[in-house]
Design a protein around this motif. Structure first.
Motif, PDB file in Angstrom:
ATOM      1  N   MET A   1       0.847  -1.187   0.000  1.00 33.07           N
ATOM      2  CA  MET A   1       0.000   0.000   0.000  1.00 33.07           C
ATOM      3  C   MET A   1       0.888   1.244   0.000  1.00 33.07           C
ATOM      4  N   GLY A   2       0.591   2.213  -0.864  1.00 29.63           N
ATOM      5  CA  GLY A   2       1.404   3.421  -0.992  1.00 29.63           C
ATOM      6  C   GLY A   2       1.223   4.360   0.184  1.00 29.63           C
ATOM      7  N   ARG A   3       2.190   5.284   0.313  1.00 25.72           N
ATOM      8  CA  ARG A   3       2.148   6.269   1.393  1.00 25.72           C
ATOM      9  C   ARG A   3       1.022   7.271   1.124  1.00 25.72           C
ATOM     10  N   THR A   4       0.268   7.588   2.154  1.00 27.83           N
ATOM     11  CA  THR A   4      -0.807   8.561   2.035  1.00 27.83           C
ATOM     12  C   THR A   4      -0.251   9.945   2.329  1.00 27.83           C
ATOM     13  N   SER A   5      -0.493  10.876   1.406  1.00 26.75           N
ATOM     14  CA  SER A   5      -0.009  12.248   1.587  1.00 26.75           C
ATOM     15  C   SER A   5      -1.059  13.072   2.323  1.00 26.75           C
ATOM     16  N   ASP A   6      -0.568  13.955   3.190  1.00 33.78           N
ATOM     17  CA  ASP A   6      -1.478  14.872   3.871  1.00 33.78           C
ATOM     18  C   ASP A   6      -1.376  16.279   3.278  1.00 33.78           C
ATOM     19  N   ALA A   7      -0.837  16.349   2.049  1.00 29.73           N
ATOM     20  CA  ALA A   7      -0.617  17.653   1.409  1.00 29.73           C
ATOM     21  C   ALA A   7      -1.924  18.438   1.263  1.00 29.73           C
ATOM     22  N   ARG A   8      -2.985  17.756   0.902  1.00 32.24           N
ATOM     23  CA  ARG A   8      -4.260  18.441   0.701  1.00 32.24           C
ATOM     24  C   ARG A   8      -4.729  19.104   2.003  1.00 32.24           C
ATOM     25  N   GLU A   9      -4.649  18.350   3.094  1.00 32.27           N
ATOM     26  CA  GLU A   9      -5.084  18.879   4.392  1.00 32.27           C
ATOM     27  C   GLU A   9      -4.190  20.031   4.839  1.00 32.27           C
ATOM     28  N   ARG A  10      -2.882  19.928   4.552  1.00 29.33           N
ATOM     29  CA  ARG A  10      -1.969  21.019   4.914  1.00 29.33           C
ATOM     30  C   ARG A  10      -2.285  22.290   4.127  1.00 29.33           C
ATOM     31  N   ILE A  11      -2.618  22.123   2.866  1.00 28.72           N
ATOM     32  CA  ILE A  11      -3.000  23.287   2.050  1.00 28.72           C
ATOM     33  C   ILE A  11      -4.265  23.936   2.620  1.00 28.72           C
ATOM     34  N   LEU A  12      -5.243  23.110   2.972  1.00 29.54           N
ATOM     35  CA  LEU A  12      -6.491  23.644   3.529  1.00 29.54           C
ATOM     36  C   LEU A  12      -6.250  24.326   4.876  1.00 29.54           C
ATOM     37  N   ASP A  13      -5.427  23.733   5.721  1.00 30.93           N
ATOM     38  CA  ASP A  13      -5.113  24.342   7.021  1.00 30.93           C
ATOM     39  C   ASP A  13      -4.425  25.690   6.839  1.00 30.93           C
ATOM     40  N   SER A  14      -3.443  25.736   5.948  1.00 28.85           N
ATOM     41  CA  SER A  14      -2.739  26.995   5.692  1.00 28.85           C
ATOM     42  C   SER A  14      -3.680  28.032   5.109  1.00 28.85           C
ATOM     43  N   SER A  15      -4.509  27.601   4.190  1.00 34.24           N
ATOM     44  CA  SER A  15      -5.463  28.522   3.558  1.00 34.24           C
ATOM     45  C   SER A  15      -6.389  29.140   4.592  1.00 34.24           C
ATOM     46  N   ARG A  16      -6.914  28.326   5.464  1.00 38.15           N
ATOM     47  CA  ARG A  16      -7.858  28.833   6.462  1.00 38.15           C
ATOM     48  C   ARG A  16      -7.183  29.844   7.390  1.00 38.15           C
ATOM     49  N   ARG A  17      -6.017  29.507   7.872  1.00 37.64           N
ATOM     50  CA  ARG A  17      -5.313  30.416   8.782  1.00 37.64           C
ATOM     51  C   ARG A  17      -4.897  31.703   8.073  1.00 37.64           C
ATOM     52  N   LEU A  18      -4.329  31.575   6.871  1.00 42.53           N
ATOM     53  CA  LEU A  18      -3.838  32.756   6.157  1.00 42.53           C
ATOM     54  C   LEU A  18      -4.980  33.642   5.660  1.00 42.53           C
ATOM     55  N   MET A  19      -6.084  33.036   5.238  1.00 40.19           N
ATOM     56  CA  MET A  19      -7.216  33.856   4.784  1.00 40.19           C
ATOM     57  C   MET A  19      -7.827  34.636   5.937  1.00 40.19           C
ATOM     58  N   ARG A  20      -7.826  34.062   7.119  1.00 38.51           N
ATOM     59  CA  ARG A  20      -8.351  34.802   8.279  1.00 38.51           C
ATOM     60  C   ARG A  20      -7.462  35.971   8.649  1.00 38.51           C
ATOM     61  N   THR A  21      -6.152  35.792   8.511  1.00 37.76           N
ATOM     62  CA  THR A  21      -5.228  36.834   8.953  1.00 37.76           C
ATOM     63  C   THR A  21      -4.827  37.791   7.836  1.00 37.76           C
ATOM     64  N   ARG A  22      -4.795  37.311   6.582  1.00 39.36           N
ATOM     65  CA  ARG A  22      -4.309  38.135   5.474  1.00 39.36           C
ATOM     66  C   ARG A  22      -5.394  38.547   4.492  1.00 39.36           C
ATOM     67  N   GLY A  23      -6.463  37.779   4.420  1.00 43.30           N
ATOM     68  CA  GLY A  23      -7.494  38.062   3.429  1.00 43.30           C
ATOM     69  C   GLY A  23      -7.319  37.210   2.186  1.00 43.30           C
ATOM     70  N   TYR A  24      -8.132  37.466   1.195  1.00 45.95           N
ATOM     71  CA  TYR A  24      -8.166  36.659  -0.030  1.00 45.95           C
ATOM     72  C   TYR A  24      -7.274  37.254  -1.113  1.00 45.95           C
ATOM     73  N   THR A  25      -7.475  38.511  -1.433  1.00 45.78           N
ATOM     74  CA  THR A  25      -6.803  39.132  -2.565  1.00 45.78           C
ATOM     75  C   THR A  25      -5.294  39.195  -2.381  1.00 45.78           C
ATOM     76  N   ALA A  26      -4.844  39.516  -1.181  1.00 46.29           N
ATOM     77  CA  ALA A  26      -3.408  39.666  -0.924  1.00 46.29           C
ATOM     78  C   ALA A  26      -2.689  38.333  -0.819  1.00 46.29           C
ATOM     79  N   LEU A  27      -3.421  37.257  -0.823  1.00 48.98           N
ATOM     80  CA  LEU A  27      -2.847  35.931  -0.600  1.00 48.98           C
ATOM     81  C   LEU A  27      -2.732  35.172  -1.916  1.00 48.98           C
ATOM     82  N   GLY A  28      -1.526  34.758  -2.261  1.00 47.49           N
ATOM     83  CA  GLY A  28      -1.317  34.013  -3.499  1.00 47.49           C
ATOM     84  C   GLY A  28      -1.168  32.526  -3.257  1.00 47.49           C
ATOM     85  N   VAL A  29      -1.346  31.761  -4.325  1.00 46.69           N
ATOM     86  CA  VAL A  29      -1.206  30.311  -4.257  1.00 46.69           C
ATOM     87  C   VAL A  29       0.200  29.933  -3.802  1.00 46.69           C
ATOM     88  N   ALA A  30       1.222  30.650  -4.291  1.00 46.26           N
ATOM     89  CA  ALA A  30       2.607  30.332  -3.922  1.00 46.26           C
ATOM     90  C   ALA A  30       2.821  30.478  -2.417  1.00 46.26           C
TER      91      ALA A  30
END
Length: 198
Positions: A1-30
């Protein structure tokens, strides 16, 4: 069985925290990817766009918040006490933010709604649905309080619930602008006056 990545959850966690503190427009995908510790290619593997990520961020935030609210509403207390518990849950995050970071970050939904008022229709639709669900929770409690003879019948429960949610959002916004958690202490007395409980 292959390794399960948690990359998706990490992206969502970062997005939620950064959007609350920085907003949407000022926040880039990078920036989201750097914070999550994933490569930009991983972002587009999981999400079609920043807008799609934002909808999922709102979904995840609301799922967690709804669980907390429903737990508060399940307490064996009267409708007014449960209404107050719901109010405290909705503003409690702001108090926690201030005590932990020295800043009030505001409500994710309110922040996004203000920032995206004329754009990103998918995000705005999802935000409207979340606010409708909050209003529905409040309206049910107001209805129960009416049945118990604790609230008058002058205005409809839905209209009162919308006013109450708007009052909470507005006070959180003012507390954020002033970075003053003491303003949050005004929410429940304002609700009492709105419902004729004071």
């Amino acid at each position: 069985m292959g390794r399960t990545s948690d990359a998706r959850e990490r992206i969502l966690d970062s997005s939620r925290r950064l959007m609350r503190t920085r907003g949407y427009t000022a926040l880039g995908v990078a920036e989201i990817c750097a914070d999550a510790g994933v490569k930009k290619g991983s972002f587009y593997y999981f999400f079609d766009s920043k807008q799609a990520l934002t909808v999922e961020t709102v979904d995840g935030h609301w799922a967690e918040e709804r669980r907390v609210l429903e737990a508060a509403l399940a307490e064996p207390a009267g409708p007014v006490e449960r209404l107050r518990a719901l109010v405290e849950c909705l503003i409690g995050t702001q108090r926690t933010d201030h005590s932990e970071s020295g800043a009030i970050h505001g409500c994710l939904y309110g922040n996004l709604a203000l920032e995206l008022s004329g754009q990103e229709p998918q995000v705005r639709r999802r935000l409207a649905e979340v606010f409708d669900e909050q209003v529905g929770m409040v309206a049910r409690l107001i209805g129960a309080a009416r049945e118990a003879g604790l609230v008058g019948r002058e205005a409809g429960a839905d209209a009162l619930a919308r006013s109450m949610v708007a009052q909470i959002e507005g006070t959180v916004l003012l507390a954020r602008v002033r970075n003053d958690p003491a303003l949050l202490d005004e929410v429940w007395p304002s609700v009492e006056r709105l419902l004729g409980l004071a």
